[in-house]
Write a protein that holds these residues in place. Sequence first.
Motif, PDB file in Angstrom:
ATOM      1  N   LYS A 237      -9.622  -1.296  -2.518  1.00 42.51           N
ATOM      2  CA  LYS A 237      -9.532  -1.721  -1.124  1.00 42.51           C
ATOM      3  C   LYS A 237      -8.435  -0.967  -0.397  1.00 42.51           C
ATOM      4  CE  LYS A 237     -11.558  -4.664   1.671  1.00 42.51           C
ATOM      5  NZ  LYS A 237     -13.018  -4.590   1.902  1.00 42.51           N
ATOM      6  N   LEU A 238      -7.268  -0.848  -1.040  1.00 48.04           N
ATOM      7  CA  LEU A 238      -6.129  -0.162  -0.434  1.00 48.04           C
ATOM      8  C   LEU A 238      -6.443   1.317  -0.208  1.00 48.04           C
ATOM      9  CD1 LEU A 238      -3.149  -0.962   0.296  1.00 48.04           C
ATOM     10  CD2 LEU A 238      -2.490   0.043  -1.886  1.00 48.04           C
ATOM     11  N   LYS A 239      -7.096   1.929  -1.186  1.00 55.13           N
ATOM     12  CA  LYS A 239      -7.452   3.342  -1.083  1.00 55.13           C
ATOM     13  C   LYS A 239      -8.421   3.605   0.059  1.00 55.13           C
ATOM     14  CE  LYS A 239      -9.178   7.124  -4.001  1.00 55.13           C
ATOM     15  NZ  LYS A 239      -9.737   7.473  -5.333  1.00 55.13           N
ATOM     16  N   SER A 240      -9.324   2.653   0.298  1.00 55.08           N
ATOM     17  CA  SER A 240     -10.331   2.829   1.361  1.00 55.08           C
ATOM     18  C   SER A 240      -9.747   2.631   2.762  1.00 55.08           C
ATOM     19  CB  SER A 240     -11.494   1.861   1.140  1.00 55.08           C
ATOM     20  OG  SER A 240     -11.072   0.518   1.309  1.00 55.08           O
ATOM     21  N   LEU A 241      -8.643   1.896   2.866  1.00 61.94           N
ATOM     22  CA  LEU A 241      -8.079   1.569   4.175  1.00 61.94           C
ATOM     23  C   LEU A 241      -6.971   2.516   4.617  1.00 61.94           C
ATOM     24  CD1 LEU A 241      -7.817  -2.345   4.005  1.00 61.94           C
ATOM     25  CD2 LEU A 241      -9.414  -0.996   5.379  1.00 61.94           C
ATOM     26  N   LEU A 242      -6.302   3.158   3.661  1.00 57.75           N
ATOM     27  CA  LEU A 242      -5.121   3.947   3.978  1.00 57.75           C
ATOM     28  C   LEU A 242      -5.335   5.441   3.788  1.00 57.75           C
ATOM     29  CD1 LEU A 242      -2.327   1.793   2.255  1.00 57.75           C
ATOM     30  CD2 LEU A 242      -3.109   1.679   4.624  1.00 57.75           C
ATOM     31  N   ALA A 243      -4.504   6.204   4.467  1.00 60.97           N
ATOM     32  CA  ALA A 243      -4.471   7.647   4.258  1.00 60.97           C
ATOM     33  C   ALA A 243      -3.855   7.923   2.884  1.00 60.97           C
ATOM     34  CB  ALA A 243      -3.643   8.307   5.359  1.00 60.97           C
ATOM     35  N   PRO A 244      -4.156   9.090   2.279  1.00 63.04           N
ATOM     36  CA  PRO A 244      -3.632   9.382   0.937  1.00 63.04           C
ATOM     37  C   PRO A 244      -2.117   9.223   0.805  1.00 63.04           C
ATOM     38  CG  PRO A 244      -5.284  11.000   1.540  1.00 63.04           C
ATOM     39  CD  PRO A 244      -5.062  10.150   2.749  1.00 63.04           C
ATOM     40  N   GLY A 245      -1.366   9.621   1.823  1.00 64.47           N
ATOM     41  CA  GLY A 245       0.086   9.501   1.776  1.00 64.47           C
ATOM     42  C   GLY A 245       0.556   8.061   1.761  1.00 64.47           C
ATOM     43  N   GLN A 246      -0.064   7.220   2.574  1.00 63.73           N
ATOM     44  CA  GLN A 246       0.299   5.802   2.609  1.00 63.73           C
ATOM     45  C   GLN A 246      -0.097   5.103   1.306  1.00 63.73           C
ATOM     46  OE1 GLN A 246      -1.982   5.050   6.232  1.00 63.73           O
ATOM     47  NE2 GLN A 246      -0.089   4.596   7.326  1.00 63.73           N
ATOM     48  N   TYR A 247      -1.250   5.483   0.779  1.00 66.43           N
ATOM     49  CA  TYR A 247      -1.723   4.924  -0.491  1.00 66.43           C
ATOM     50  C   TYR A 247      -0.750   5.288  -1.618  1.00 66.43           C
ATOM     51  CZ  TYR A 247      -4.770   4.521  -4.621  1.00 66.43           C
ATOM     52  OH  TYR A 247      -5.288   4.218  -5.857  1.00 66.43           O
ATOM     53  N   ALA A 248      -0.314   6.542  -1.648  1.00 66.95           N
ATOM     54  CA  ALA A 248       0.635   6.987  -2.667  1.00 66.95           C
ATOM     55  C   ALA A 248       1.970   6.258  -2.537  1.00 66.95           C
ATOM     56  CB  ALA A 248       0.849   8.504  -2.556  1.00 66.95           C
ATOM     57  N   ALA A 249       2.378   5.965  -1.297  1.00 60.52           N
ATOM     58  CA  ALA A 249       3.645   5.259  -1.066  1.00 60.52           C
ATOM     59  C   ALA A 249       3.594   3.841  -1.637  1.00 60.52           C
ATOM     60  CB  ALA A 249       3.954   5.221   0.426  1.00 60.52           C
ATOM     61  N   TRP A 250       2.471   3.152  -1.467  1.00 57.03           N
ATOM     62  CA  TRP A 250       2.324   1.801  -2.018  1.00 57.03           C
ATOM     63  C   TRP A 250       2.351   1.829  -3.549  1.00 57.03           C
ATOM     64  CZ3 TRP A 250       3.202  -2.697  -0.006  1.00 57.03           C
ATOM     65  CH2 TRP A 250       3.025  -2.923   1.357  1.00 57.03           C
ATOM     66  N   ILE A 251       1.716   2.828  -4.149  1.00 58.24           N
ATOM     67  CA  ILE A 251       1.728   2.948  -5.609  1.00 58.24           C
ATOM     68  C   ILE A 251       3.155   3.193  -6.110  1.00 58.24           C
ATOM     69  CG2 ILE A 251       0.969   4.371  -7.563  1.00 58.24           C
ATOM     70  CD1 ILE A 251      -1.664   4.790  -6.157  1.00 58.24           C
ATOM     71  N   PHE A 252       3.872   4.060  -5.401  1.00 58.56           N
ATOM     72  CA  PHE A 252       5.261   4.349  -5.765  1.00 58.56           C
ATOM     73  C   PHE A 252       6.116   3.083  -5.682  1.00 58.56           C
ATOM     74  CE2 PHE A 252       9.537   5.839  -4.244  1.00 58.56           C
ATOM     75  CZ  PHE A 252       9.962   6.328  -5.466  1.00 58.56           C
ATOM     76  N   PHE A 253       5.947   2.328  -4.609  1.00 56.37           N
ATOM     77  CA  PHE A 253       6.702   1.081  -4.438  1.00 56.37           C
ATOM     78  C   PHE A 253       6.379   0.094  -5.554  1.00 56.37           C
ATOM     79  CE2 PHE A 253       6.935  -3.249  -2.565  1.00 56.37           C
ATOM     80  CZ  PHE A 253       8.318  -3.311  -2.413  1.00 56.37           C
ATOM     81  N   ALA A 254       5.102  -0.018  -5.908  1.00 62.08           N
ATOM     82  CA  ALA A 254       4.685  -0.944  -6.977  1.00 62.08           C
ATOM     83  C   ALA A 254       5.304  -0.539  -8.314  1.00 62.08           C
ATOM     84  CB  ALA A 254       3.165  -0.966  -7.081  1.00 62.08           C
ATOM     85  N   LYS A 255       5.347   0.758  -8.589  1.00 63.55           N
ATOM     86  CA  LYS A 255       5.924   1.232  -9.845  1.00 63.55           C
ATOM     87  C   LYS A 255       7.422   0.970  -9.914  1.00 63.55           C
ATOM     88  CE  LYS A 255       2.570   4.894 -10.830  1.00 63.55           C
ATOM     89  NZ  LYS A 255       2.347   6.359 -10.913  1.00 63.55           N
ATOM     90  N   VAL A 256       8.130   1.235  -8.807  1.00 63.08           N
ATOM     91  CA  VAL A 256       9.578   0.996  -8.768  1.00 63.08           C
ATOM     92  C   VAL A 256       9.874  -0.488  -8.950  1.00 63.08           C
ATOM     93  CG1 VAL A 256      11.632   1.058  -7.283  1.00 63.08           C
ATOM     94  CG2 VAL A 256      10.084   3.022  -7.356  1.00 63.08           C
ATOM     95  N   LEU A 257       9.104  -1.333  -8.271  1.00 65.42           N
ATOM     96  CA  LEU A 257       9.274  -2.783  -8.379  1.00 65.42           C
ATOM     97  C   LEU A 257       9.024  -3.253  -9.817  1.00 65.42           C
ATOM     98  CD1 LEU A 257       9.698  -5.466  -6.755  1.00 65.42           C
ATOM     99  CD2 LEU A 257       7.211  -5.543  -6.507  1.00 65.42           C
ATOM    100  N   THR A 258       7.947  -2.764 -10.406  1.00 64.97           N
ATOM    101  CA  THR A 258       7.580  -3.163 -11.770  1.00 64.97           C
ATOM    102  C   THR A 258       8.612  -2.683 -12.786  1.00 64.97           C
ATOM    103  OG1 THR A 258       5.235  -3.098 -11.177  1.00 64.97           O
ATOM    104  CG2 THR A 258       5.771  -3.018 -13.517  1.00 64.97           C
ATOM    105  N   ALA A 259       9.029  -1.416 -12.661  1.00 64.21           N
ATOM    106  CA  ALA A 259      10.016  -0.865 -13.599  1.00 64.21           C
ATOM    107  C   ALA A 259      11.343  -1.608 -13.494  1.00 64.21           C
ATOM    108  CB  ALA A 259      10.223   0.626 -13.323  1.00 64.21           C
TER     109      ALA A 259
END
Length: 296
Positions: A237-259
């Motif tokens: 869902k996130l990938k379909s709604l966002l531009a590649p850069g915004q999608y990558a930013a959310w993934i980065f944030f999720a990884k930092v939060l999880t780590a």
Amino acid sequence: MCVRRSLIGLTFCTCYLASYVTNKYVLSVLKFTYPTLFQGWQTFVGGLLLHVSWKLGWVEINSSLRSNVLTWLPASVLFVGMIYAGSRALSRLAIPVFLTLHNVAEVIICGYQKCFRKEKTSPAKICSALFLLAAAGCLPFNDSQFDPDGYFWAIIHLLCVGAYKILQKSQKPSALSDIEQQYINYIFSVVLLALASHPTGDLFSVLDFPFLYFYRFHGSCCASGFLGFFLMFSTVKLKSLLAPGQYAAWIFFAKVLTAGLSTLLFDAILTHAAVGCLLLGGLGEALLVFSEQRGF
């Protein structure tokens, strides 16, 4: 629309964190190290929920899917290798270490695009790849909890992830949607992992698992299955709604939060040098996000 994207992004981050924490708990704390059964269960639940969602009209899956199964089969094989090796690696490595090694898959993709597709690569992306590679390469020498088997399976995992993403990018846009690809992955994984459970010894070894009849084990396994599905769904869902850069930013944030939070929830002994490696890997991924947002 902006509020909706933010809600989906936060849902994705929550599912990402909860999925990793739950899987790590089952694999490392409860020590349920039977990957064919654990991943088979997760893909079974995911496939079942996706099938129900299709029948209820919540997602769209082409009824003529069978004609594209053979073309997607190599990717499904890589998907099985990815989740199997990932499960083996995560059971032995701290989450921040696992994620740092996982990110090296982006180096494989970058190298493929540069060497074989002859695509122009920005200096930011090249620096990102170098930082990610350096962080993963130095980490084993500075990891006080170094586990050779964990790193071995992490390497298999990242190779499968890189190859899988390359195959995914090479598919024609009209061939299969992300949901259809995942539907095939789920079905193929359940069948292959079920057949592999006996040769690997997991099928009978699990009878000796000490927490087999404990409610916390049952609850954790159920949670892992549902969280895996919701993570996949929110990712699509996130990938379909966002531009590649915004999608990558959310993934980065999720990884930092999880780590970051995982170090508070699980025993992880990180030396100053190891933390430096993790930060270098984070910088590499941040540069990757920057290059995606700039459209490089």
